[in-house]
Scaffold this active site. Structure first.
Site, PDB file in Angstrom:
ATOM      1  N   SER A  24      34.575  38.531  44.525  1.00 36.73           N
ATOM      2  CA  SER A  24      34.285  37.796  43.290  1.00 36.73           C
ATOM      3  C   SER A  24      34.375  36.312  43.602  1.00 36.73           C
ATOM      4  O   SER A  24      34.974  35.916  44.621  1.00 36.73           O
ATOM      5  CB  SER A  24      35.343  38.150  42.231  1.00 36.73           C
ATOM      6  OG  SER A  24      35.269  37.275  41.126  1.00 36.73           O
ATOM      7  N   TYR A  63      43.815  39.883  38.911  1.00 35.55           N
ATOM      8  CA  TYR A  63      42.433  39.997  39.398  1.00 35.55           C
ATOM      9  C   TYR A  63      42.206  39.038  40.562  1.00 35.55           C
ATOM     10  O   TYR A  63      41.610  39.401  41.580  1.00 35.55           O
ATOM     11  CB  TYR A  63      41.475  39.697  38.236  1.00 35.55           C
ATOM     12  CG  TYR A  63      40.016  39.945  38.543  1.00 35.55           C
ATOM     13  CD1 TYR A  63      39.496  41.239  38.595  1.00 35.55           C
ATOM     14  CD2 TYR A  63      39.134  38.882  38.758  1.00 35.55           C
ATOM     15  CE1 TYR A  63      38.147  41.465  38.870  1.00 35.55           C
ATOM     16  CE2 TYR A  63      37.789  39.099  39.025  1.00 35.55           C
ATOM     17  CZ  TYR A  63      37.301  40.390  39.074  1.00 35.55           C
ATOM     18  OH  TYR A  63      35.965  40.610  39.343  1.00 35.55           O
TER      19      TYR A  63
HETATM   20  N1  NAD Z   1      30.531  41.117  36.052  1.00 34.25           N
HETATM   21  C1  NAD Z   1      30.992  40.050  36.687  1.00 34.25           C
HETATM   22  O1  NAD Z   1      30.875  38.898  36.216  1.00 34.25           O
HETATM   23  C2  NAD Z   1      31.658  40.200  38.030  1.00 34.25           C
HETATM   24  C3  NAD Z   1      31.923  39.038  38.757  1.00 34.25           C
HETATM   25  C4  NAD Z   1      32.541  39.147  39.999  1.00 34.25           C
HETATM   26  C5  NAD Z   1      32.882  40.390  40.488  1.00 34.25           C
HETATM   27  N2  NAD Z   1      32.605  41.503  39.752  1.00 34.25           N
HETATM   28  C6  NAD Z   1      32.990  42.784  40.328  1.00 34.25           C
HETATM   29  O2  NAD Z   1      31.859  43.616  40.408  1.00 34.25           O
HETATM   30  C7  NAD Z   1      32.268  44.986  40.398  1.00 34.25           C
HETATM   31  C8  NAD Z   1      31.412  45.756  39.424  1.00 34.25           C
HETATM   32  O3  NAD Z   1      31.629  45.231  38.139  1.00 34.25           O
HETATM   33  P1  NAD Z   1      30.523  45.242  36.989  1.00 34.25           P
HETATM   34  O4  NAD Z   1      30.492  43.858  36.444  1.00 34.25           O
HETATM   35  O5  NAD Z   1      29.278  45.879  37.446  1.00 34.25           O
HETATM   36  O6  NAD Z   1      31.301  46.125  35.907  1.00 34.25           O
HETATM   37  P2  NAD Z   1      30.944  47.476  35.132  1.00 34.25           P
HETATM   38  O7  NAD Z   1      32.084  47.685  34.218  1.00 34.25           O
HETATM   39  O8  NAD Z   1      29.564  47.402  34.587  1.00 34.25           O
HETATM   40  O9  NAD Z   1      30.973  48.563  36.290  1.00 34.25           O
HETATM   41  C9  NAD Z   1      32.174  48.944  36.921  1.00 34.25           C
HETATM   42  C10 NAD Z   1      32.139  50.442  37.144  1.00 34.25           C
HETATM   43  O10 NAD Z   1      33.347  50.791  37.833  1.00 34.25           O
HETATM   44  C11 NAD Z   1      33.814  52.007  37.278  1.00 34.25           C
HETATM   45  N3  NAD Z   1      35.250  52.122  37.521  1.00 34.25           N
HETATM   46  C12 NAD Z   1      36.251  51.401  36.957  1.00 34.25           C
HETATM   47  N4  NAD Z   1      37.442  51.827  37.392  1.00 34.25           N
HETATM   48  C13 NAD Z   1      37.189  52.843  38.269  1.00 34.25           C
HETATM   49  C14 NAD Z   1      38.008  53.689  39.036  1.00 34.25           C
HETATM   50  N5  NAD Z   1      39.353  53.597  39.000  1.00 34.25           N
HETATM   51  N6  NAD Z   1      37.421  54.612  39.827  1.00 34.25           N
HETATM   52  C15 NAD Z   1      36.077  54.732  39.854  1.00 34.25           C
HETATM   53  N7  NAD Z   1      35.237  53.967  39.124  1.00 34.25           N
HETATM   54  C16 NAD Z   1      35.798  53.033  38.346  1.00 34.25           C
HETATM   55  C17 NAD Z   1      33.481  51.917  35.802  1.00 34.25           C
HETATM   56  O11 NAD Z   1      33.465  53.199  35.181  1.00 34.25           O
HETATM   57  C18 NAD Z   1      32.109  51.256  35.840  1.00 34.25           C
HETATM   58  O12 NAD Z   1      31.076  52.211  35.881  1.00 34.25           O
HETATM   59  C19 NAD Z   1      33.766  44.966  40.102  1.00 34.25           C
HETATM   60  O13 NAD Z   1      34.486  45.105  41.301  1.00 34.25           O
HETATM   61  C20 NAD Z   1      33.992  43.585  39.525  1.00 34.25           C
HETATM   62  O14 NAD Z   1      35.300  43.129  39.735  1.00 34.25           O
HETATM   63  C21 NAD Z   1      31.996  41.445  38.544  1.00 34.25           C
END
Ligand code: NAD
Length: 252
Positions: free
Chosen positions: A145, A158
């Site tokens: 991130s 986080y």
């Molecule tokens: N959205 C943002 O702005 C952003 C920015 C930086 C990093 N990220 C990272 O990107 C990744 C994906 O996030 P996203 O934004 O697509 O979110 P999202 O919520 O759309 O997708 C995350 C997925 O992870 C699954 N999940 C959560 N806990 C879990 C577990 N214990 N076991 C298995 N699956 C699990 C959820 O069910 C969901 O389908 C994450 O690691 C997040 O930290 C997101």
């Protein structure tokens, strides 16, 4: 990008960045394993894709991660790539409650975020690596991130977890490079997904979050997925231990 014949695992594949990556990988010809704790949504994504399978996994459970890899070995007999992407934030765990200052963060919230976001990546890696070694090598991408590089107030867990994933990525890159396994990470900025869209479109946050982004928009899940696809592909075959900032220039 030609990934025909490759078997690629995506955790957190049921939503957001993970789901977008599953679709791009399948379009490039890969057989995709959509792994997520949300069974219905994982099945839904896998059903859209040819030769895909969905698996229910809680990445914070090491045994679940072992079972996930055993199921992949049984169906495909190999693993060529993995995108360790499942993740949560303090906001997800607090479920709408106000974010406390770090000294008042309940320990169960701290532990939950670290369990999923840092332990979860390690549990996936330790299950994936033996099958990847047996497959003759492979490519791994972990989702870090912007918060593996900077922080925001009240996001200590986080921030700590994502800094940890950045270090873990380097450790794996150093240790397994000579055995044909590359390990990199992607560092998304602010991405419009179900994880964030309750916050980033709120009038009190939107302008503040957009202001430092030179491209003047939030990322789409596909913006991040394209970087991941490249890192997983042979096009990136000399890239190891690196992170790609996919933040619209925020950190610059
Ligand atoms: N959205 C943002 O702005 C952003 C920015 C930086 C990093 N990220 C990272 O990107 C990744 C994906 O996030 P996203 O934004 O697509 O979110 P999202 O919520 O759309 O997708 C995350 C997925 O992870 C699954 N999940 C959560 N806990 C879990 C577990 N214990 N076991 C298995 N699956 C699990 C959820 O069910 C969901 O389908 C994450 O690691 C997040 O930290 C997101």
């Amino acid at each position: 990008m030609d990934m025909c014949g490759e078997v690629i695992l995506v955790t957190g594949g049921a939503s957001g960045i993970g789901a977008a990556t599953c679709r791009l990988l399948a379009a490039a010809g890969a057989s995709v394993v959509v792994a997520d704790c949300n069974e219905a949504r994982a099945k839904g994504v896998a059903a859209e894709l040819p030769d895909a399978m969905s698996l229910v996994v809680d990445v914070s459970d090491a045994g679940d991660c072992e079972r996930m890899i055993a199921a992949i070995a049984e169906r495909y007999g190999k693993l060529d790539g993995a995108f360790n992407n499942a993740g949560i934030t303090e906001v997800s765990v607090l479920n709408g409650a106000p974010m406390p200052e770090s000294h008042a963060l309940p320990l169960d919230v701290w532990r939950k975020v670290l369990n999923v976001d840092l332990d979860g990546v390690f549990f996936c890696l330790r299950a994936e690596l033996p099958l990847m070694l047996k497959s003759g090598g492979g490519a791994i991408v972990n989702t870090t991130s912007l918060q593996a590089h900077i922080s925001y107030p009240r996001t200590a867990a986080y921030t700590a977890a994502k800094h940890g994933v950045l270090g873990l990525t380097k450790a794996i890159a150093k240790e397994y490079g000579e055995q044909g396994i590359r390990c990199n990470s992607v560092s998304p900025g602010v991405v419009d997904t179900p994880l964030t869209n309750g916050v980033i479109h709120a009038p009190e946050y939107r302008d503040m979050l957009l202001a430092p982004i030179p491209l003047k928009r939030f990322a789409t899940p596909e913006d991040i997925a394209r970087a991941v696809l490249w890192l997983l592909s042979d096009q990136a075959d000399y890239i190891n231990g690196a992170t790609i900032m996919a933040d619209g220039g925020y950190l610059a």
